[in-house]
Design a protein around this motif. Structure first.
Motif, PDB file in Angstrom:
ATOM      1  N   LEU A 401       1.853  -1.132   0.203  1.00  0.00           N
ATOM      2  CA  LEU A 401       1.766   0.300   0.484  1.00  0.00           C
ATOM      3  C   LEU A 401       1.011   0.495   1.780  1.00  0.00           C
ATOM      4  O   LEU A 401       0.028  -0.208   2.052  1.00  0.00           O
ATOM      5  CB  LEU A 401       1.049   1.036  -0.650  1.00  0.00           C
ATOM      6  CG  LEU A 401       1.856   1.414  -1.894  1.00  0.00           C
ATOM      7  CD1 LEU A 401       0.948   2.054  -2.931  1.00  0.00           C
ATOM      8  CD2 LEU A 401       3.000   2.359  -1.545  1.00  0.00           C
ATOM      9  N   PHE A 402       1.458   1.455   2.588  1.00  0.00           N
ATOM     10  CA  PHE A 402       0.775   1.759   3.845  1.00  0.00           C
ATOM     11  C   PHE A 402       0.912   3.256   4.101  1.00  0.00           C
ATOM     12  O   PHE A 402       1.697   3.949   3.416  1.00  0.00           O
ATOM     13  CB  PHE A 402       1.358   0.933   5.006  1.00  0.00           C
ATOM     14  CG  PHE A 402       2.844   0.776   4.983  1.00  0.00           C
ATOM     15  CD1 PHE A 402       3.692   1.803   5.400  1.00  0.00           C
ATOM     16  CD2 PHE A 402       3.421  -0.410   4.522  1.00  0.00           C
ATOM     17  CE1 PHE A 402       5.060   1.656   5.373  1.00  0.00           C
ATOM     18  CE2 PHE A 402       4.800  -0.562   4.494  1.00  0.00           C
ATOM     19  CZ  PHE A 402       5.618   0.471   4.921  1.00  0.00           C
ATOM     20  N   PRO A 403       0.165   3.813   5.045  1.00  0.00           N
ATOM     21  CA  PRO A 403       0.279   5.248   5.331  1.00  0.00           C
ATOM     22  C   PRO A 403       1.710   5.605   5.712  1.00  0.00           C
ATOM     23  O   PRO A 403       2.425   4.814   6.328  1.00  0.00           O
ATOM     24  CB  PRO A 403      -0.687   5.460   6.497  1.00  0.00           C
ATOM     25  CG  PRO A 403      -1.667   4.353   6.378  1.00  0.00           C
ATOM     26  CD  PRO A 403      -0.905   3.181   5.837  1.00  0.00           C
ATOM     27  N   PRO A 404       2.175   6.799   5.332  1.00  0.00           N
ATOM     28  CA  PRO A 404       3.563   7.196   5.629  1.00  0.00           C
ATOM     29  C   PRO A 404       3.870   7.120   7.121  1.00  0.00           C
ATOM     30  O   PRO A 404       3.099   7.585   7.958  1.00  0.00           O
ATOM     31  CB  PRO A 404       3.632   8.640   5.115  1.00  0.00           C
ATOM     32  CG  PRO A 404       2.568   8.720   4.064  1.00  0.00           C
ATOM     33  CD  PRO A 404       1.464   7.818   4.537  1.00  0.00           C
ATOM     34  N   GLU A 405       5.018   6.518   7.437  1.00  0.00           N
ATOM     35  CA  GLU A 405       5.479   6.377   8.819  1.00  0.00           C
ATOM     36  C   GLU A 405       6.792   7.146   8.973  1.00  0.00           C
ATOM     37  O   GLU A 405       7.769   6.856   8.268  1.00  0.00           O
ATOM     38  CB  GLU A 405       5.678   4.899   9.163  1.00  0.00           C
ATOM     39  CG  GLU A 405       4.391   4.088   9.015  1.00  0.00           C
ATOM     40  CD  GLU A 405       4.603   2.608   9.245  1.00  0.00           C
ATOM     41  OE1 GLU A 405       5.758   2.225   9.535  1.00  0.00           O
ATOM     42  OE2 GLU A 405       3.630   1.839   9.130  1.00  0.00           O
ATOM     43  N   PRO A 406       6.855   8.148   9.855  1.00  0.00           N
ATOM     44  CA  PRO A 406       8.059   8.985   9.965  1.00  0.00           C
ATOM     45  C   PRO A 406       9.239   8.218  10.552  1.00  0.00           C
ATOM     46  O   PRO A 406       9.090   7.317  11.378  1.00  0.00           O
ATOM     47  CB  PRO A 406       7.608  10.122  10.888  1.00  0.00           C
ATOM     48  CG  PRO A 406       6.488   9.535  11.680  1.00  0.00           C
ATOM     49  CD  PRO A 406       5.791   8.556  10.787  1.00  0.00           C
ATOM     50  N   ILE A 407      10.426   8.593  10.073  1.00  0.00           N
ATOM     51  CA  ILE A 407      11.680   8.075  10.619  1.00  0.00           C
ATOM     52  C   ILE A 407      12.619   9.258  10.819  1.00  0.00           C
ATOM     53  O   ILE A 407      12.417  10.340  10.254  1.00  0.00           O
ATOM     54  CB  ILE A 407      12.322   7.022   9.686  1.00  0.00           C
ATOM     55  CG1 ILE A 407      12.637   7.642   8.325  1.00  0.00           C
ATOM     56  CG2 ILE A 407      11.440   5.792   9.551  1.00  0.00           C
ATOM     57  CD1 ILE A 407      13.406   6.721   7.393  1.00  0.00           C
ATOM     58  N   ALA A 408      13.663   9.047  11.603  1.00  0.00           N
ATOM     59  CA  ALA A 408      14.637  10.117  11.859  1.00  0.00           C
ATOM     60  C   ALA A 408      15.593  10.218  10.687  1.00  0.00           C
ATOM     61  O   ALA A 408      16.093   9.203  10.177  1.00  0.00           O
ATOM     62  CB  ALA A 408      15.393   9.837  13.155  1.00  0.00           C
ATOM     63  N   GLY A 409      15.841  11.444  10.244  1.00  0.00           N
ATOM     64  CA  GLY A 409      16.759  11.655   9.144  1.00  0.00           C
ATOM     65  C   GLY A 409      16.841  13.120   8.786  1.00  0.00           C
ATOM     66  O   GLY A 409      15.860  13.861   8.944  1.00  0.00           O
ATOM     67  N   ASP A 444      -6.367  16.635  -1.221  1.00  0.00           N
ATOM     68  CA  ASP A 444      -5.867  15.453  -0.519  1.00  0.00           C
ATOM     69  C   ASP A 444      -5.061  15.928   0.684  1.00  0.00           C
ATOM     70  O   ASP A 444      -4.020  16.579   0.542  1.00  0.00           O
ATOM     71  CB  ASP A 444      -5.000  14.605  -1.448  1.00  0.00           C
ATOM     72  CG  ASP A 444      -4.707  13.235  -0.856  1.00  0.00           C
ATOM     73  OD1 ASP A 444      -4.844  13.085   0.367  1.00  0.00           O
ATOM     74  OD2 ASP A 444      -4.350  12.324  -1.618  1.00  0.00           O
ATOM     75  N   GLU A 445      -5.547  15.612   1.882  1.00  0.00           N
ATOM     76  CA  GLU A 445      -4.865  16.039   3.098  1.00  0.00           C
ATOM     77  C   GLU A 445      -3.468  15.448   3.197  1.00  0.00           C
ATOM     78  O   GLU A 445      -2.548  16.062   3.741  1.00  0.00           O
ATOM     79  CB  GLU A 445      -5.691  15.634   4.316  1.00  0.00           C
ATOM     80  CG  GLU A 445      -7.024  16.367   4.442  1.00  0.00           C
ATOM     81  CD  GLU A 445      -6.830  17.825   4.798  1.00  0.00           C
ATOM     82  OE1 GLU A 445      -5.756  18.166   5.325  1.00  0.00           O
ATOM     83  OE2 GLU A 445      -7.745  18.637   4.559  1.00  0.00           O
ATOM     84  N   ASN A 446      -3.268  14.234   2.692  1.00  0.00           N
ATOM     85  CA  ASN A 446      -1.969  13.577   2.825  1.00  0.00           C
ATOM     86  C   ASN A 446      -0.885  14.221   1.968  1.00  0.00           C
ATOM     87  O   ASN A 446       0.308  13.999   2.206  1.00  0.00           O
ATOM     88  CB  ASN A 446      -2.092  12.093   2.452  1.00  0.00           C
ATOM     89  CG  ASN A 446      -3.034  11.352   3.382  1.00  0.00           C
ATOM     90  OD1 ASN A 446      -3.123  11.661   4.566  1.00  0.00           O
ATOM     91  ND2 ASN A 446      -3.750  10.382   2.837  1.00  0.00           N
TER      92      ASN A 446
END
Length: 483
Positions: A401-409, A444-446
């Motif tokens: 698990l890691f911090p959310p990483e944005p992708i195009a979609g 929770d900010e996330n």
């Protein structure tokens, strides 16, 4: 001598955090918060014990309160008992808010009974405690004076001093006191003038026994609390030693004696200290912190090897002492031949590694009660936790698990082609969605973007990713990767 602390719980709290004005401790009783102990300012406002907290606030709006802690109160009373041993060796507990002392043969060390009382009262008042003291030649009379008219009764005036006190001063239960008052026996003097046969026939031998104890006709001893056991043994050697093998042999003998003491008390050692005194009067200590409470000398002895290897014996060691600095309850258990060895090897390994890097630095993951992926576990020191609780999940979770990483979609379904970490990926199969809502009672900010729809996406390039989509703020993110 009897010491009564009428406001022991509130005095204990106010010593640490002083409060100006009315103050009370509350306790939950029958679905209502009631006052259990008050300071003097609260009593002057007309408040009393047993009053509901809501009624007390109606009478006194500026009342400050805290919840009562009976365990802390008893610990504090034990501290006072230990302090009182400076006046005499025989000190016992008197209920939950008092002490009883046998000062026979000790008063002259303080210049007499009056000087002893003054010194004791001065010390308690300086500590911020409210105390009432009774002194008499019997335990019952001292108890009565402390709680019903603080004072001193000389040996020849015991009955005259306690005669005006109510019958409750004889340590009788409330039901008996009520029955005596209905018969017109309200004071101890009335009780002493009543024929004993009548009292015994009507109320049993308990009333007469308490009266005789207060007057000295029946003996009553003080049972002081026993000192806690000391888990330490030592050995003086006839000739100095310096070889590591000899030191280990001496430590083995001491550990056998220490573990026998621990077994008798059903305790286990968590921290051990081995003190080696050299012939030049210098001492060296070897401390061993265990991952689990132990009293098995065969398992403890090899754990000392690394520490003893760094000891400088000088011209020789002539005395060895080992002490269990920290102990924990370790009751006897009936174990099978399989269960007995289940966790021993892991605990010993944690201890060995902990002696080098510290037990606090060896940690383990434990399951947590949360459906949020980031909060599904906690990290705890392995030496102070057990691998308890099942790792249950209705849906598979990624190994990483890691911090959310944005992708195009775009759209609610996973994109067929996307770039992630400079890699062009093509989705081969997608499983989902699994909707996870934020825990509204936690900040929770996330998770301020709202709920998430998670997908398990397998790519043609071999990557198995955990993606989620945010319906409130449309966007796609990668948060984990399966093995």
């Amino acid at each position: 001598m009897s010491l009564w602390f009428p406001r022991l719980p509130s005095d204990r709290v106010l010593r640490a955090r002083p409060v100006e004005g009315p103050f009370a401790l509350t306790r939950k009783e029958k679905s209502a918060d009631r006052l259990s102990c008050l300071n003097l300012a609260a009593e002057r406002q007309g408040l009393s014990r047993g009053m509901t907290y809501s009624d007390a606030r109606a009478f006194c709006p500026d009342l400050q309160s805290r919840p009562a802690d009976e365990t802390a109160d008893q610990r504090f009373l034990h501290v006072l008992r230990r302090w009182a041993t400076r006046y005499c060796p025989w000190v016992g507990l008197e209920g939950r808010d008092g002490l009883v002392l046998d000062i026979t043969g000790s008063a002259h060390l303080w210049g007499g009974e009056s000087a002893l009382l003054e010194d004791m009262r001065r010390g308690l008042v300086r500590a911020g405690l409210t105390v009432q003291i009774g002194l008499a030649d019997t335990r019952g009379a001292a108890w009565a004076l402390a709680r019903h008219g603080e004072g001193v009764a000389q040996p020849d005036e015991g009955l005259a001093r306690i005669a005006p006190l109510p019958v409750a001063a004889l340590r009788l239960d409330d039901e008996t006191c009520t029955a005596l008052q209905r018969l017109g026996l309200r004071r101890i003097a009335d009780l002493a003038g009543t024929p004993r046969a009548t009292l015994t026939r009507r109320f049993g031998p308990g009333v007469v026994l308490r009266l005789d104890q207060a007057l000295g006709a029946q003996p009553e001893e003080i049972s002081p609390l026993a000192e806690p056991p000391h888990f330490g043994v030592r050995m003086t050697l006839p000739e100095p030693i310096g070889l590591a093998a000899d030191v280990m042999a001496g430590a083995a003998r001491l550990l056998d004696q220490l573990c026998a003491k621990l077994k008798t008390e059903e305790m286990g050692a968590r921290t051990l200290s081995l003190t080696l005194r050299r012939v030049d009067q210098e001492s060296q200590q070897v401390e061993l912190r265990l991952a689990r409470a132990l009293r098995d000398s065969g398992r403890i002895l090899p754990l000392f090897e690394r520490g003893l290897g760094a000891v400088d014996a000088g011209y020789g060691i002539d005395q060895m002492r080992i002490e269990a600095v920290r102990v924990e309850p370790l009751p006897v258990e009936q174990l099978g031949h399989v269960a007995a060895k289940r966790g021993d090897a892991l605990d010993d390994l944690i201890t060995r590694i902990g002696t080098r890097i510290g037990l606090e630095n060896i940690q383990r993951f434990l399951p947590a009660d949360s459906h949020i992926p980031e909060r599904g576990h906690i990290i705890a020191p392995a030496a102070w936790s057990r691998p308890e609780g099942p790792w249950i999940s209705l849906r598979p979770r990624p190994l990483r698990l890691f911090p959310p990483e944005p992708i195009a979609g775009t759209g609610p379904r996973p994109p067929e082609r996307f770039r992630w970490r400079r890699m062009a990926l093509t989705a081969a199969r997608a499983t989902g969605p699994e909707r996870i809502a934020p825990e509204w009672w936690l900040e929770d900010e996330n998770w301020r973007s709202g709920m998430r729809d998670y997908w398990h996406v397998e790519t043609r390039q071999g990557r198995r990713l955990w993606l989620f989509y945010t319906p409130q703020r449309p966007g796609w993110f990668v948060q984990g990767e399966f093995a």
